[in-house]
Design a protein around this motif. Sequence first.
Motif, mmCIF file in Angstrom:
data_model
loop_
_atom_site.group_PDB
_atom_site.id
_atom_site.type_symbol
_atom_site.label_atom_id
_atom_site.label_comp_id
_atom_site.label_asym_id
_atom_site.label_seq_id
_atom_site.Cartn_x
_atom_site.Cartn_y
_atom_site.Cartn_z
ATOM 1 N N LYS A 244 0.830 -1.196 0.000
ATOM 2 C CA LYS A 244 0.000 0.000 0.000
ATOM 3 C C LYS A 244 0.871 1.255 0.000
ATOM 4 C CE LYS A 244 -3.517 2.372 2.786
ATOM 5 N NZ LYS A 244 -4.300 2.338 4.041
ATOM 6 N N LYS A 245 0.449 2.260 -0.770
ATOM 7 C CA LYS A 245 1.213 3.507 -0.814
ATOM 8 C C LYS A 245 1.216 4.153 0.572
ATOM 9 C CE LYS A 245 0.696 4.588 -5.698
ATOM 10 N NZ LYS A 245 0.378 5.608 -6.704
ATOM 11 N N PRO A 246 2.386 4.534 1.070
ATOM 12 C CA PRO A 246 2.470 5.079 2.433
ATOM 13 C C PRO A 246 1.888 6.482 2.535
ATOM 14 C CG PRO A 246 4.614 5.169 1.352
ATOM 15 C CD PRO A 246 3.706 4.425 0.416
ATOM 16 N N ASN A 247 1.462 6.845 3.748
ATOM 17 C CA ASN A 247 1.004 8.212 3.976
ATOM 18 C C ASN A 247 2.208 9.155 3.987
ATOM 19 O OD1 ASN A 247 2.212 8.116 6.585
ATOM 20 N ND2 ASN A 247 0.335 7.272 7.469
ATOM 21 N N LEU A 248 1.940 10.432 4.111
ATOM 22 C CA LEU A 248 2.994 11.438 3.991
ATOM 23 C C LEU A 248 4.141 11.207 4.972
ATOM 24 C CD1 LEU A 248 4.073 14.054 2.746
ATOM 25 C CD2 LEU A 248 2.709 15.332 4.423
ATOM 26 N N ILE A 249 3.800 10.930 6.231
ATOM 27 C CA ILE A 249 4.844 10.735 7.247
ATOM 28 C C ILE A 249 5.708 9.528 6.899
ATOM 29 C CG2 ILE A 249 5.266 10.145 9.671
ATOM 30 C CD1 ILE A 249 2.751 11.809 10.339
ATOM 31 N N ASN A 250 5.046 8.428 6.503
ATOM 32 C CA ASN A 250 5.809 7.227 6.177
ATOM 33 C C ASN A 250 6.586 7.367 4.871
ATOM 34 O OD1 ASN A 250 5.239 5.693 8.457
ATOM 35 N ND2 ASN A 250 3.336 4.897 7.611
ATOM 36 N N LYS A 251 6.066 8.148 3.937
ATOM 37 C CA LYS A 251 6.819 8.403 2.697
ATOM 38 C C LYS A 251 8.204 8.958 3.031
ATOM 39 C CE LYS A 251 4.950 10.561 -0.859
ATOM 40 N NZ LYS A 251 4.941 9.715 -2.061
ATOM 41 N N ILE A 252 8.218 9.914 3.953
ATOM 42 C CA ILE A 252 9.476 10.546 4.349
ATOM 43 C C ILE A 252 10.312 9.587 5.198
ATOM 44 C CG2 ILE A 252 10.475 12.452 5.672
ATOM 45 C CD1 ILE A 252 7.878 14.041 4.950
ATOM 46 N N ALA A 253 9.626 8.885 6.119
ATOM 47 C CA ALA A 253 10.345 7.959 7.016
ATOM 48 C C ALA A 253 11.041 6.857 6.225
ATOM 49 C CB ALA A 253 9.368 7.358 8.022
ATOM 50 N N ARG B 268 12.118 6.989 3.299
ATOM 51 C CA ARG B 268 13.211 7.517 2.486
ATOM 52 C C ARG B 268 14.463 7.782 3.321
ATOM 53 N NH1 ARG B 268 12.764 11.578 -2.540
ATOM 54 N NH2 ARG B 268 14.928 11.436 -3.197
ATOM 55 N N TYR B 269 14.263 8.295 4.546
ATOM 56 C CA TYR B 269 15.414 8.778 5.309
ATOM 57 C C TYR B 269 15.711 7.991 6.594
ATOM 58 C CZ TYR B 269 14.873 12.854 2.277
ATOM 59 O OH TYR B 269 14.771 13.682 1.182
ATOM 60 N N PHE B 270 14.702 7.344 7.182
ATOM 61 C CA PHE B 270 14.894 6.812 8.529
ATOM 62 C C PHE B 270 14.681 5.303 8.679
ATOM 63 C CE2 PHE B 270 13.185 11.186 8.902
ATOM 64 C CZ PHE B 270 14.326 11.801 9.396
ATOM 65 N N ARG B 271 13.845 4.715 7.843
ATOM 66 C CA ARG B 271 13.520 3.303 8.006
ATOM 67 C C ARG B 271 13.597 2.569 6.677
ATOM 68 N NH1 ARG B 271 7.878 2.166 10.159
ATOM 69 N NH2 ARG B 271 7.284 4.191 9.333
ATOM 70 N N ASN C 259 7.134 6.258 -2.934
ATOM 71 C CA ASN C 259 5.815 6.309 -3.574
ATOM 72 C C ASN C 259 5.154 4.927 -3.571
ATOM 73 O OD1 ASN C 259 3.711 7.669 -4.963
ATOM 74 N ND2 ASN C 259 4.398 6.743 -6.870
ATOM 75 N N ASP C 260 5.806 3.945 -4.182
ATOM 76 C CA ASP C 260 5.288 2.579 -4.151
ATOM 77 C C ASP C 260 6.459 1.593 -4.122
ATOM 78 O OD1 ASP C 260 6.190 2.829 -6.735
ATOM 79 O OD2 ASP C 260 4.249 2.575 -7.690
ATOM 80 N N SER C 261 6.161 0.366 -3.714
ATOM 81 C CA SER C 261 7.230 -0.631 -3.604
ATOM 82 C C SER C 261 6.675 -2.024 -3.842
ATOM 83 C CB SER C 261 7.905 -0.550 -2.234
ATOM 84 O OG SER C 261 6.988 -0.814 -1.197
ATOM 85 N N TYR C 262 7.567 -2.921 -4.271
ATOM 86 C CA TYR C 262 7.180 -4.275 -4.664
ATOM 87 C C TYR C 262 8.203 -5.279 -4.136
ATOM 88 C CZ TYR C 262 4.460 -1.550 -8.022
ATOM 89 O OH TYR C 262 3.615 -0.640 -8.596
ATOM 90 N N TYR C 263 7.694 -6.460 -3.792
ATOM 91 C CA TYR C 263 8.559 -7.574 -3.406
ATOM 92 C C TYR C 263 8.195 -8.777 -4.274
ATOM 93 C CZ TYR C 263 10.453 -11.479 -0.692
ATOM 94 O OH TYR C 263 11.128 -12.617 -0.313
ATOM 95 N N ILE C 264 9.186 -9.362 -4.905
ATOM 96 C CA ILE C 264 8.968 -10.503 -5.798
ATOM 97 C C ILE C 264 9.634 -11.731 -5.201
ATOM 98 C CG2 ILE C 264 9.240 -11.396 -8.140
ATOM 99 C CD1 ILE C 264 9.557 -8.532 -9.117
ATOM 100 N N SER C 265 8.875 -12.818 -5.139
ATOM 101 C CA SER C 265 9.406 -14.066 -4.591
ATOM 102 C C SER C 265 8.830 -15.250 -5.354
ATOM 103 C CB SER C 265 9.062 -14.189 -3.105
ATOM 104 O OG SER C 265 7.657 -14.241 -2.915
ATOM 105 N N GLU C 266 9.441 -16.391 -5.132
ATOM 106 C CA GLU C 266 8.942 -17.648 -5.704
ATOM 107 C C GLU C 266 7.493 -17.867 -5.273
ATOM 108 O OE1 GLU C 266 9.909 -22.381 -4.770
ATOM 109 O OE2 GLU C 266 10.659 -20.782 -3.477
ATOM 110 N N HIS C 267 6.654 -18.379 -6.172
ATOM 111 C CA HIS C 267 5.297 -18.790 -5.797
ATOM 112 C C HIS C 267 5.347 -20.249 -5.368
ATOM 113 C CE1 HIS C 267 0.955 -19.062 -5.669
ATOM 114 N NE2 HIS C 267 1.049 -20.200 -6.360
ATOM 115 N N LEU C 268 4.913 -20.510 -4.149
ATOM 116 C CA LEU C 268 4.987 -21.857 -3.594
ATOM 117 C C LEU C 268 3.590 -22.463 -3.539
ATOM 118 C CD1 LEU C 268 7.057 -23.826 -2.244
ATOM 119 C CD2 LEU C 268 6.318 -22.879 -0.062
#
Length: 253
Positions: free
Chosen positions: A54-63, A65-68, A105-114
């Motif tokens: 899910k696209k993060p809110n404003l605070i998490n967008k910044i977090a 990028r810089y902190f987490r 803005n957005d992020s994805y994780y790709i893994s094997e389908h089990l």
Amino acid sequence: MKYKINKSFISLTNEIFSILRRFHSSGEIFIEGNRNLIKIFELSGQKVNVKSFKKPNLINKIAYRYFRKSKSSRSYEYATLLIEKGIGTPTPIAYIENYDIVGLNDSYYISEHLDCDLTFRELVKTDYPDADNILRQFTNFSYDLHQKGIEFKDHSPGNTLIVKGIENKYHFFLVDLNRMNFHDSMSFELRMKNLSRLTPKKEMVAIMSSEYAKISSENEDLVFATMWKFTEEFQYRFHRKKRLKKKLKFWKK
């Protein structure tokens, strides 16, 4: 953009980015939740899961990028660590993060389908054949996690995939990995608390506590009492939260 691709899949980099470009217009929906969307794609003839967070809110967008670290990068990193420690999880393939001027803005994780035979949830919800044996083997799997200092914070019914092997041997694979802690050692109470989200059924907790006591040489009565105490506390919080959500929805109407 920031990304990392498993070295075993580097030759498929162009195909991986082609999947991402097509993510919203193609692919088979596997899980569509309130927060995240998982689709199945083919990558060089192999089925893979692509998880869009899910696209993060404003605070998490910044977090992020810089902190987490983002959820996608943590998922990839933790899957890699689990495999190094001999713990089952679908093979991590890549993570990708897209940034705008503000932050993530957005992020994805790709893994094997089990393809699994069941999840832990089936043990809770149904009278699954060989359930006692599966539950005891799962308890051994969880004990191994704890011995290796792995605190899977989302150790809940839907996050363990179970594959049946030969001679009634079962294999366990963790998914939804972005919340984990790694310790030098885990206290008895932390171990018991880590198993509190799996089932509200007292008879299942009794089997798990019996098996955990046997392999850890802890007192069985103490293991059961502590595990059940944390289970009851979790169930109370869980149902209280559901009641509050129901009231909020009523007032919104």
